[in-house]
Each structure stands twice: as C-alpha cells, then as structure tokens.
Design an enzyme around this catalytic site. Sequence first.
Site, PDB file in Angstrom:
ATOM      1  N   GLY A   1      18.317 -12.657  -3.185  1.00  0.00           N
ATOM      2  CA  GLY A   1      17.236 -13.305  -2.217  1.00  0.00           C
ATOM      3  C   GLY A   1      16.286 -12.624  -1.487  1.00  0.00           C
ATOM      4  N   SER A   2      16.406 -11.411  -1.719  1.00  0.00           N
ATOM      5  CA  SER A   2      15.309 -10.480  -1.063  1.00  0.00           C
ATOM      6  C   SER A   2      14.123 -10.583  -1.503  1.00  0.00           C
ATOM      7  CB  SER A   2      15.795  -9.071  -1.084  1.00  0.00           C
ATOM      8  OG  SER A   2      15.550  -8.272  -2.321  1.00  0.00           O
TER       9      SER A   2
END
Length: 387
Positions: A180-181
């Site tokens: 998700g980063s």
Amino acid sequence: MDFYYSPRGSGCRTVIMVAKALGLELNKKLVNTLDGDQLKPEFVKLNPQHTIPTLVDNGFSIWESRAIAVYLIEQYAKDDSLFPKDPKKQALVNQRLNFDMGTLYESFAKYYFPIFRTGKPGTDEDFKKIEGSFEYLNIFLEGQDYVAGDHLTVADIAILSTVSTFVATLLMMDLYNMSGSPSTRAVMMTAKAVGVEFNSVQVNTFVGEQLKPWFVKINPQHTIPTLVDNGFVIWETRAIVVYLVEQYGKNDSLYPKDPQKQALINQRLYFDMGTLYDGIAKYFFPLLRTGKPGTQENLEKLNAAFDLLNTFLDGQDYVAGNELSVADIVILATVSTTEMVDFDFKKFPNVDRWYKNAQKVTPGWDENLERILSAKKFLAENLIEKL
C-alpha cells in the site's frame, strides 16, 4: 495427509508435483522459515531436524523431499513407472536423485543462499560449480529425453524443480515491500513501464518485520522498498526506479542521458522526496498511527508543496519536460495517495489536469489504484477519527 512446506522451496515443489502425478491431495501447512516457524516446539516434535518439506501421513512423519517423493510413489502409485522396482533402473533413478541433492541443488544453494544472509551471492568459484553441474546434467541427457531412462521418473520431477529454481532466480528480482505504500507503488509502476517482474516479498512494518535480523542483513537501514537483483541490493525508491530504467529500459525516455534533461528529472525527484512526499507523510501518515491527521501547520506545508507542483506544471503536460519520465511516475504514486483520504487538489488546476492525464499514460496505473483502494478500505475500517 499434512504437508509442511514453503512455496519457494524447490524440494516442496517436487513433492507437490509428485502428489499431483499420483492424484493425491495434500493438506498444505505453510511454514515461514524467516519467522522461525520451523523452530517451534510443535514442529520440532514432528521433525527434530526442523526442515521443510515434512510430510505427516496418518501419524507417519517423513522429511527430505526426495525421500517423501519416493515414499508417496511406493505407497500410493498404481504402478512403478515413476520409481521402477527393477534394481538397475531404480539404481539409476537413485543416482540422479543423489546428483540433484549433492551436486546440482548444492551448487545453487552455495551461490544463491548467501544473498539472504549478506545481500551478496557466493564466489566466482561457487558459480563455476553451477556451470559444472549443468555440464554433467547435459551429459546425462545426451541422446535421451529423460534423466534416468526412457520415460518420466521421480528423478525428472526433482531435477525439474531444481532447474526451474535456477530459471526463476535468473529471471526475477526480489522486491521487499509493503504493497500500500506510495514508494512501493512507484517501483511497481516503473517496473511495469520497463517490462520487468518481481518476486514480491511483503514486509509488514506495522509489526516490525523490517527490524528482523534477516532483513537488516539485506538492508542495514531496514527501509522498504528494497530491491535485490541477482545479488545487487539497492533501496530508496528513487534510486530503485532510476536503476530499473537504466538497467532494463529499452531506451532512455524515462530517464534521458542528456545532462540537462536528467538534471531536471533529478530535481523533481528530490522535490518529491524532500517536499511533496514529506508533506504527504507528515500530514496523512499519522492517520495510520493515531487515527488523526497532522497539524494545521502540516496541512499548510502540504498545500504549499502542491502549489509548487502546480507551478512546475504551468503550460506543460509532464513534470520534467515534454514526455513521461520517472519523475512523473514517482510523483504520481505520491499524489495518488490522496485518494485514500479524499484530499481535494482541484484548487491546483495544473496538478488536476496532469493527474488525470498521468493516469492514462502511466503503465501499471490500474494496479496502483487497486492498492490505493485496498489501503483506503483499511483506513475506513480502522480510523479512530475520520477527516
């Protein structure tokens, strides 16, 4: 029957293929050796050597992939074609199985396994042993289609598993990441643009996996994403994306060799890291820890960063020149993070225009958006206080 395994292990894949050939169902139990699952008392009771794969068949415990494979054939096969009962044919199969374990797979382990401890492969002498192993295998296959006789045997399956591990290691890179980063998403989109694939290794920073000794040996700064490309280790998103383009790009359009064009891209990459991404991180990332955004001062700095980006984009479609570059990809990953929290940047019209266009022209945007929406769902389910 219970099968304790790791999908990356060639021995585990040998057993899975043999079971498939025999029509057997395995109750697969994942063992995470990086977390030390194999050292837990309940596993050591099954296998005092604490190795994988390990098979437990109605109370009978056996380990070592080749021993497991032969056991499954002798116990459950309808005939002896995979492991002949004829002493001479069986001896040839056994010789090839021992060659696989003691020579072919051993050469792989000595050259490639040090990467997981030190970030670097073995020595040149170790690599020569790989070449020697394949020379032997080539001789065994002279004038025949199978490694131990005139038909498929368990020796073919075991050696196929080992050889395919070599192929996968040569063709793929490990990317240690957290999906998700924005940093991970920037690398993923760049990889898509240059046509390379990764073996994605998830590192959960929320529970401190980046601080575990095995990862610190790879990256002493213990940051993600971290790329391991055939023993070469590099971290920091912008360094990774430039490396991927220079190493694997079919041309230099994403990161031109012209010094002035390259300097402009570098400036935008540093702007992203030190100003724009920094603004996103300081205002939005506290949500992940406390459920609340940063301060009003943080918000003002974020707006100032977007105002600068808006200026850079005045009269042009890309952030660093007249065509898509790694600067667009990295900044797109950063800006798209706002999708998670409904940040409205329409008051920055140039950014808004660029953002809509960048989604259309950047490879991997759909996957990027999918990861963002997944992260947004996580935030929606876990925020203490919503914006």
